[in-house]
Design a protein around this motif. Structure first.
Motif, short mmCIF file in Angstrom:
data_model
loop_
_atom_site.label_atom_id
_atom_site.label_comp_id
_atom_site.label_asym_id
_atom_site.label_seq_id
_atom_site.Cartn_x
_atom_site.Cartn_y
_atom_site.Cartn_z
N HIS A 19 -2.05 -9.06 6.22
CA HIS A 19 -3.33 -8.74 5.59
C HIS A 19 -3.59 -7.24 5.61
O HIS A 19 -4.14 -6.69 4.65
N ALA A 20 -3.20 -6.58 6.69
CA ALA A 20 -3.40 -5.14 6.81
C ALA A 20 -2.49 -4.39 5.84
O ALA A 20 -2.85 -3.31 5.37
N ARG A 21 -1.33 -4.96 5.53
CA ARG A 21 -0.38 -4.28 4.65
C ARG A 21 -1.01 -3.92 3.30
O ARG A 21 -0.83 -2.82 2.79
N ASP A 25 -1.25 -0.19 2.14
CA ASP A 25 -0.55 0.20 0.92
C ASP A 25 -1.48 0.96 -0.02
O ASP A 25 -1.07 1.94 -0.65
N LEU A 26 -2.72 0.51 -0.12
CA LEU A 26 -3.70 1.21 -0.96
C LEU A 26 -3.92 2.64 -0.48
O LEU A 26 -4.17 3.54 -1.29
N LEU A 27 -3.83 2.82 0.83
CA LEU A 27 -4.08 4.14 1.42
C LEU A 27 -2.80 4.97 1.54
O LEU A 27 -2.84 6.10 2.02
N GLY A 28 -1.66 4.37 1.15
CA GLY A 28 -0.39 5.09 1.24
C GLY A 28 0.08 5.27 2.67
O GLY A 28 0.71 6.28 3.00
N HIS A 43 -11.48 9.99 1.30
CA HIS A 43 -10.60 9.35 0.31
C HIS A 43 -10.35 7.88 0.69
O HIS A 43 -10.44 6.99 -0.16
N ALA A 44 -10.04 7.62 1.96
CA ALA A 44 -9.76 6.26 2.41
C ALA A 44 -10.97 5.35 2.20
O ALA A 44 -10.84 4.22 1.73
N ILE A 45 -12.15 5.85 2.51
CA ILE A 45 -13.38 5.08 2.33
C ILE A 45 -13.61 4.79 0.85
O ILE A 45 -13.92 3.66 0.47
#
Length: 114
Positions: A19-21, A25-28, A43-45
């Motif tokens: 689930h964390a992947r 992945d979205l956050l690189g 950026h992450a938020i």
């Protein structure tokens, strides 16, 4: 396998790696080990807020379909058994989003796999 997200700004968050992947992945970021630094927080938020918003928009349509199927099975007459509830991306990602917000406010990193 579990991933533990840690920050001095919030309580630890445990999440299944699978689930964390998607979030990482979205956050690189690497799901095995990593850090989101204070300068990376905005950026992450923003990325998580956008993805949560999109998933909620699609989730409404999926929820309607589940409700219809719950009342009408394959033969359109079974209303005794409802399908298992699916946990949305928004529900899974929200605790980490809150951790990121707290970490941003206190200028603390978020780490995992260390």
């Amino acid at each position: 396998m579990l991933i533990t997200f840690k920050s001095k700004a919030a309580a630890e968050i445990l999440m299944y790696k699978e689930h964390a992947r998607r979030i990482l992945d979205l956050l690189g970021k690497d799901p095995d080990q990593g850090v989101i630094t204070a300068p990376e927080m905005p950026h992450a938020i923003a990325v998580l807020e956008r993805e949560i918003g999109e998933s909620r928009a699609h989730f409404a349509a999926e929820e309607l379909q589940r409700d219809v199927l719950a009342h009408h099975g394959n033969d359109h007459d079974d209303n005794e058994h409802e399908p298992a509830q699916i946990i949305s991306f928004a529900t899974r990602a929200y605790p980490l989003l809150e951790m990121l917000r707290a970490a941003q406010q206190e200028q603390q990193p978020v780490v995992w796999g260390v």
